[in-house]
Design a protein around this motif. Structure first.
Motif, short mmCIF file in Angstrom:
data_model
loop_
_atom_site.label_atom_id
_atom_site.label_comp_id
_atom_site.label_asym_id
_atom_site.label_seq_id
_atom_site.Cartn_x
_atom_site.Cartn_y
_atom_site.Cartn_z
N GLU A 59 -37.69 17.53 -85.29
CA GLU A 59 -36.74 16.53 -84.79
C GLU A 59 -37.42 15.17 -84.89
O GLU A 59 -38.44 14.91 -84.24
N GLU A 94 -35.66 12.19 -74.16
CA GLU A 94 -34.30 12.43 -74.65
C GLU A 94 -34.29 13.49 -75.76
O GLU A 94 -33.38 14.32 -75.82
N GLU A 133 -34.76 16.87 -74.14
CA GLU A 133 -33.51 17.27 -73.51
C GLU A 133 -32.48 17.71 -74.56
O GLU A 133 -31.78 18.72 -74.39
N ARG A 134 -32.43 16.98 -75.66
CA ARG A 134 -31.46 17.26 -76.72
C ARG A 134 -31.71 18.61 -77.39
O ARG A 134 -30.78 19.35 -77.71
N THR A 135 -32.98 18.92 -77.61
CA THR A 135 -33.34 20.14 -78.34
C THR A 135 -33.63 21.33 -77.44
O THR A 135 -33.52 22.48 -77.87
#
Length: 255
Positions: free
Chosen positions: A6, A40, A43-45
């Motif tokens: 990411e 972030e 949290e997203r992944t």
């Protein structure tokens, strides 16, 4: 068995990297430019990092070290030659050392030039290298702590990696790098086409990274010291490779 990556923006132009070994689920960060975008991304992944791999000591790569260590209890790995400048460092690594992210192994390559102790992490099995501020897309890092021959040797080492290696760099500098590259290699058709693609990506607010070593060898003047056309453009047809590199770096500094 793969390495998921990411990539995201931090600060004004830094790239953050969060990766995960799919077999073990172990996750790691490469550098810590800014805490908020990193949190972030986590949290997203849903990938909670247990390792932080530092490439060099500059504040825009280590600013969030201690905050992330406190939050996640992660282990901070970094260059032995800059250990005293790496906040929270737990493990010091040098040329040839191996760093594991789950089942994935990275070989440490010492790539001084931008800083005296800069390192690159090469995940050969995944075909990925994290070069931070040594090798950029269409560029290389400024020489803050070393002379040009030192950076030349570092780039030469990176140029010997497999051409299919995917390169993740530390900053979004590609558009300005392309303008300079065209000034020393204006007849390179691959470079001209790539510059158009980069301009379009940036117009849309999209990143220009990752790149590949094959693309860099074809278009990045800092890896093309051997090219006869570039040498002729510089008036350095018979100069040593390191001297050609030094002249290109000097011209970029003044561009």
């Amino acid at each position: 068995m793969t390495l998921e990556i990411e990539q995201f923006m931090c600060r004004s132009d830094n790239f953050g990297i969060l990766m995960r070994d799919t077999e073990s689920g172990i996750a790691a960060l490469v550098d810590a430019p800014e805490e908020r975008p990193i949190l972030e991304a986590v949290e997203r992944t849903g990938w909670k990092p247990s390792l932080l791999l530092i490439t060099h000591h500059h504040v825009d790569h280590v600013e969030a070290n201690l905050a992330l260590k406190e939050r996640f209890g992660l282990t901070i790995v970094g260059p032995a030659k800059e250990a005293e400048k790496i906040p929270g460092i737990d493990r010091q690594v040098k040329e040839g050392d191996v760093v594991r992210v789950g089942k994935q192994e990275a070989r440490v390559i010492e790539t001084p030039g931008h800083t005296a102790g800069h390192i690159t992490y090469h995940f050969a099995g995944a075909g990925v290298a994290f070069t931070a501020d040594t090798l950029f897309a269409l560029g290389c890092g400024r020489l803050f702590e070393c002379k040009p021959p030192v950076m030349y040797e570092s780039l030469r080492k990176l140029s010997e990696l497999p051409l299919e290696t995917v390169i993740y760099c530390g900053h979004e500098y590609t558009e300005s790098n392309a303008r300079f590259a065209l000034s020393v290699d204006p007849t390179n058709s691959a470079l001209k086409e790539r510059a158009k693609t980069i301009e379009a990506l940036r117009r849309e607010g999209k990143p220009t990274l990752p790149t590949t070593l094959a693309d860099e060898m074809a278009t990045n003047p800092f890896l093309r010291w051997h090219d006869t056309i570039i040498r002729r453009n510089l008036g350095m047809e018979n100069a040593a490779d390191a001297e050609v590199f030094a002249e290109i770096r000097k011209r970029k500094d003044l561009f």
